[in-house]
Design a protein around this motif. Structure first.
Motif, PDB file in Angstrom:
ATOM      1  N   LEU A 281       0.867  -1.186   0.000  1.00 31.60           N
ATOM      2  CA  LEU A 281       0.000   0.000   0.000  1.00 31.60           C
ATOM      3  C   LEU A 281       0.901   1.233   0.000  1.00 31.60           C
ATOM      4  O   LEU A 281       0.982   1.967   0.993  1.00 31.60           O
ATOM      5  N   ASP A 286      -4.129   5.223   0.897  1.00 29.16           N
ATOM      6  CA  ASP A 286      -4.668   3.871   1.022  1.00 29.16           C
ATOM      7  C   ASP A 286      -4.421   3.320   2.420  1.00 29.16           C
ATOM      8  O   ASP A 286      -5.272   2.622   2.986  1.00 29.16           O
ATOM      9  N   ILE A 415      -8.296  -0.346  -4.467  1.00 30.09           N
ATOM     10  CA  ILE A 415      -6.995   0.282  -4.654  1.00 30.09           C
ATOM     11  C   ILE A 415      -6.686   0.408  -6.143  1.00 30.09           C
ATOM     12  O   ILE A 415      -7.273  -0.288  -6.976  1.00 30.09           O
TER      13      ILE A 415
END
Length: 461
Positions: A281, A286, A415
């Motif tokens: 990430l 995120d 994502i």
């Protein structure tokens, strides 16, 4: 170590790596030309051969009878409330003390006739497609000589309606008055999904997202648009994604504010990101939105129970809330609390009026009530998740340009890596500073601007 053992270990590692890579990146391909053709969702059998289906576009105005409103008034006054759980706020669902305040507001201050005026401020129409009447709002901008508007169809989800878009529509049709430029002018079409709002419900089994996509493409073609943009959140994101995959020669660009696709990365990256955030990430936004992953998974688990009910027994659940306006309001409005900001479940009023007004929230509930279609709206879950989906958005890549607005409190958050995998022509992925699941309703200015900037990029190609 012998060379044979070394070779075996190397080849095994390569094989395991390939399996993991394939699991994280399942191969996708372009969808074959759509073979949906003409389907029939009306009552009985299609019209006999040789007769013509009425394809006219008819004007429509919202005008509910006094009989329906008088019946609503009586039901509201005769509500049998559930007992309150002390100090529970919205953690057990809709707080019954606050619901009594909503009931009083509904009876004494809310005006459906005023809501009708707001709904009728934009031109609305009905047209019959595949045996059912499809309702839609159609707003044309005022153009100067030489100007052209870009057609866009914007699709709502559950438990929303076309009313979610009423604040955003002028931002697209009259951008100069709302922070945009002359090149940002759109002609907006907002349909009610069949079985929702003022659209007729399908009368046959099997009406999944692909079927709605086929109907909405026919709608756009009937209105004279062979090239157009699509946008949606919730079911709208899935339906419009199906449109982009099924009709790439018609859809110029697809914009979404909810992740409509997921793979192993969607689940594995947040888990691994808890321990190696810089690798899995890398964007701190995120990390802020997905970590700690246990909290995120618990939120999703708490908020997705409705989905299992509606994907299995929609007629049973629908019967209960279709008979009680307070039951319907509790079922719907609770989503506007925790799907906007999860922590609002700790507030005695669910935080409902922090981002919305009671008038706007009740108007959305009323659209379900006056049409008596909460059960038919639930059935889309049964059809899509219960085996009737054609899974276009799971097995095929979307090859048309895509834009994604990532709102921090979106329930089904995705994502960039996953979005890019399914949409290789991802042209815009922007993190919004605030907002949740009902983006157009809550943050219309943010969503409108993200749509505008995405379309500018597509038009510049």
């Amino acid at each position: 170590m012998g060379w044979k053992l070394t070779l075996f270990i190397v080849l095994s590692a390569v094989a395991v790596g390939y399996i993991i890579h394939s699991s994280l990146n399942p191969p996708l391909k372009a969808a074959p030309p759509s073979d949906i053709g003409d389907e029939w969702w009306g009552r009985g059998l299609p019209e006999v051969s040789g007769s013509k289906q009425d394809t006219s576009v008819r004007k429509f105005r919202v005008n509910v009878s006094d009989e329906v409103l008088n019946d609503l008034d009586a039901r509201l006054r005769n509500t049998r409330f559930v007992d309150r759980v002390e100090d529970a706020a919205f953690r057990y669902g809709f707080d019954s003390d606050y619901m009594k305040q909503v009931q009083r507001y509904w009876l004494e201050r809310y005006s459906w006739r005023d809501a009708e005026k707001r709904l009728n401020q934009f031109d609305q129409f009905l047209t019959n497609i595949e045996g059912i009447d499809v309702h839609f709002v159609h707003v044309k901008p005022k153009l100067k000589p030489g100007q052209k508007a870009k057609p866009i169809i914007i699709v709502h989800g559950w438990p929303g309606s076309i009313y979610e878009f009423y604040k955003m529509i002028p931002m697209l049709t009259d951008p100069l008055s709302h922070g945009g430029s002359a090149e940002d002018i759109f002609e907006v079409i907002c349909p009610s999904i069949p079985g929702y709002g003022f659209s007729e419900a399908p009368h046959k089994q099997g009406f999944a997202a692909y079927a709605a996509a086929g109907i909405f493409n026919k709608l756009m073609l009937r209105l004279g648009f062979d090239k157009y943009y699509v946008q949606g959140g919730d079911w709208g994101s899935i339906i419009t994604l199906n449109m982009a995959i099924m009709y790439p020669s018609n859809v110029k660009g697809y914009h979404a504010n909810m992740g409509a696709q997921s793979n192993l990365k969607s689940f594995l990256y947040p888990i691994l990101g808890q321990y190696l955030p810089s690798i899995f990430l890398p964007d701190k936004r995120d990390q802020e939105r997905l970590l700690p992953v246990t909290d995120r998974m618990l939120d999703l688990l708490q908020e997705s129970g409705y989905m299992h009910i509606q994907a299995t027994k929609p007629q049973t659940a629908g019967q209960g809330v279709n008979d009680s306006p307070i039951g319907l309001a509790a079922y719907i409005l609770e989503k506007f609390s925790t799907w906007t900001i999860p922590q609002w479940r700790d507030l005695p009023d669910g935080g409902l009026t922090k981002s919305f007004t009671l008038d706007d929230l009740l108007t959305n509930v009323m659209i379900y009530w006056v049409n008596g279609n909460i059960a038919s709206s639930m059935r889309l879950y049964k059809e899509e998740l219960g085996g009737n989906s054609r899974k276009y958005h799971e097995i095929y890549a979307n090859l048309v340009p895509m834009g994604y607005a990532s709102f921090p409190n979106e329930l089904f958050y995705n994502i960039r890596a996953v979005t890019k995998h399914y949409n290789p022509n991802l042209m815009s992925f922007n993190y919004m500073p605030r907002g949740g699941h009902f983006a157009a309703f809550e943050e219309p200015q943010l969503l409108a601007e993200d749509i505008r900037q995405f379309v500018r990029k597509v038009e510049a190609l």
